[in-house]
Design an enzyme around this catalytic site. Structure first.
Site, PDB file in Angstrom:
ATOM      1  N   GLU B 128       5.491   3.729 -19.415  1.00 39.35           N
ATOM      2  CA  GLU B 128       4.935   3.692 -18.065  1.00 39.35           C
ATOM      3  C   GLU B 128       3.963   4.838 -17.836  1.00 39.35           C
ATOM      4  O   GLU B 128       2.968   4.704 -17.145  1.00 39.35           O
ATOM      5  CB  GLU B 128       6.064   3.766 -17.025  1.00 39.35           C
ATOM      6  CG  GLU B 128       6.957   2.550 -17.001  1.00 39.35           C
ATOM      7  CD  GLU B 128       6.211   1.321 -16.526  1.00 39.35           C
ATOM      8  OE1 GLU B 128       5.481   0.731 -17.354  1.00 39.35           O
ATOM      9  OE2 GLU B 128       6.349   0.949 -15.355  1.00 39.35           O
ATOM     10  N   THR B 181      -2.875   0.958 -11.163  1.00 40.10           N
ATOM     11  CA  THR B 181      -1.768   1.666 -10.522  1.00 40.10           C
ATOM     12  C   THR B 181      -2.189   3.090 -10.168  1.00 40.10           C
ATOM     13  O   THR B 181      -1.896   3.591  -9.077  1.00 40.10           O
ATOM     14  CB  THR B 181      -0.551   1.708 -11.468  1.00 40.10           C
ATOM     15  OG1 THR B 181      -0.209   0.371 -11.814  1.00 40.10           O
ATOM     16  CG2 THR B 181       0.652   2.342 -10.792  1.00 40.10           C
TER      17      THR B 181
END
Lengths: 307, 307
Positions: B128, B181
């Site tokens: 991530e 993101t």
């Protein structure tokens, strides 16, 4: 039924992470109140023992809460109230909430329960408004519902009953200094960092999950307050020492009860809670501030009839 | 076992009120991945179908997550990975998390499960970090644990499994525009008002209580986001219309999935979820932005073996 005597529980609001939303009711600390129907309309406070509080119903939280109920009721008479006030006002364990909640719960019983718990909370919030300028619900909700409660939302008012793990016991020290709720709100900052917010709602989630799972470790890990405790604790003498020693003595968590000055701890089991009480005694002994320590199971019933 | 093929679920992070802490796993949307033990050390991405993604293991989230696992393992060999990438990167339904979580879960199976789910989350978080600069856990946790998860705390990492009400069904629309993101984090404010914080943790508490109580109404009332949605939704064309129409079609709640652009809704029952899907189709039809709509039950298992 013309007359009823009720136990009005003390309550712990906020419970560390849940500022303004979480609360719990106590079993071993509370007021007693007798409420009687009268032919005469309106509310009269007939007698108050234990504390020196205004008997004028318009200046008394029980009177104001009762009037809010009467306003929504088709009952044509009135009520008189006698209060044996055992919770000291300004202690931070819901003294005004106990009176407000007790009064409206008792009246609702005498009228045959026309109102829901949610409605009773709304009436009792009027008493809270008199006491602290803000109509908060985080003490009156657990006082009326019992156990742990979540005020999910104020507008519209939405109260969620939460389960009570059976071995949870509260210990409370009340240092007898005065902090007014309205003052203790004023020192709070009006903004928080997003990062702090994330920590706080993570812990609210963890605490609530812990209550449902009977997971005492998770409850303990979640009893953290990054928003209010760092600010308010400076008003409470020896807060850091009390907390450190309570945790050393085995508490799951420790924080400020409501707006203080009382400090609460939660422990697993009565024995642990009593050790925490002992540590609180020792921490506060000999510094010249009078104090009281209470140990109490969680009251899952809320206000209840005792006569 | 030398080789395993797994289903790697798509996930919805945040779930309206739970920014950075809540997530859930989907059943009908996900990648497939085959992982094979090799005598040769290290991680090799042998094949990627479905999407054009880097095969260099050091630039691929599955590779990075796998290397984090290898580093903590006493296994002397390596792994090769084939990914059938069905979740579009940048969709906001945990594309990178599915690859990261799938890779480490599969490797852990091949090694005889030396690592706990919590450790796997920590490895997957490295993937991530590669994908979005931040090692967040709110997608990889539900991908690995299944169902709903709470990341109570990041330091130390503390993940709480939450129950899944059986009739809950998700509907997701993925408008095929790109929002990175890292970009969608930059537009967030670094502070929030205390009042907004209180609303948010009230709703996190309400949502979690609703999951435990199977109280679909309470879940719906709690699916509110006062912190992120007002800001991020401006990046998503027709967000307000999609939400309004989804609620009209009977959704319990509707919000941004992760950092967007996907929009999710939760409904009670498959029939309601399909009506919501229909409303999303109609809202986005004819405006010239390609989109996909998915309907999925909640995956309570997380990554799972399919071959």
């Amino acid at each position: 039924m013309k007359e009823i005597t009720v136990f009005c529980p003390a309550t712990i609001a906020n419970i560390s992470c849940g500022f303004d939303v979480l609360g719990l009711a106590l079993d071993a600390v509370g007021d007693e109140m007798t409420v009687r129907k009268t032919a005469e309309k309106g509310i009269r406070i007939k007698k108050i023992t234990g504390q020196d509080l205004p008997q004028d119903a318009e200046k008394n939280v029980a009177g104001i809460a009762g009037m809010a109920l009467l306003e929504k009721s088709d009952y044509q008479g009135g009520f008189e109230i006698e209060i044996d006030k055992r919770i000291k006002p300004g202690s931070g364990i819901g003294s005004s909430a106990a009176s407000s909640a007790g009064a409206v719960w008792a009246m609702n019983e005498l009228l045959g329960q026309p109102f829901s718990n949610l409605e009773l909370v709304q009436f009792a919030m009027q008493g809270e408004k008199l006491a602290s300028d803000v109509a908060h619900a985080d003490n009156v909700a657990p006082a009326l519902y019992g156990g742990f409660t979540l005020v999910r939302s104020y507008n519209p008012l939405d109260i969620v009953s939460l389960p009570t793990p059976p071995e949870l016991v509260a210990t409370i020290i009340h240092p007898q200094i005065e902090i007014r709720t309205s003052d203790s709100r004023k020192i709070l900052k009006t903004t928080i960092s997003l990062k702090t917010g994330i920590q706080q709602w993570g812990n609210v989630g963890g605490l609530i999950a812990g209550l449902f799972k009977n997971d005492y470790d998770l409850i303990g890990r979640s009893l953290k307050d990054y928003v209010v405790e760092p600010i308010r604790s400076i008003l409470i003498p020896l807060f850091g020492d009390v907390k450190f020693n309570a945790m050393e003595a085995g508490a799951l968590g420790c924080g400020i009860s409501g707006s203080g000055p009382s400090i609460f701890a939660l422990s697993k089991g009565m024995e642990a809670a009593k050790k925490v009480a002992q540590s609180m005694h020792e921490t506060y002994s000999g510094i010249g501030i009078p104090f009281e320590v209470h140990v109490s199971r969680i009251n899952t019933q809320g206000v209840k009839k005792i006569g």
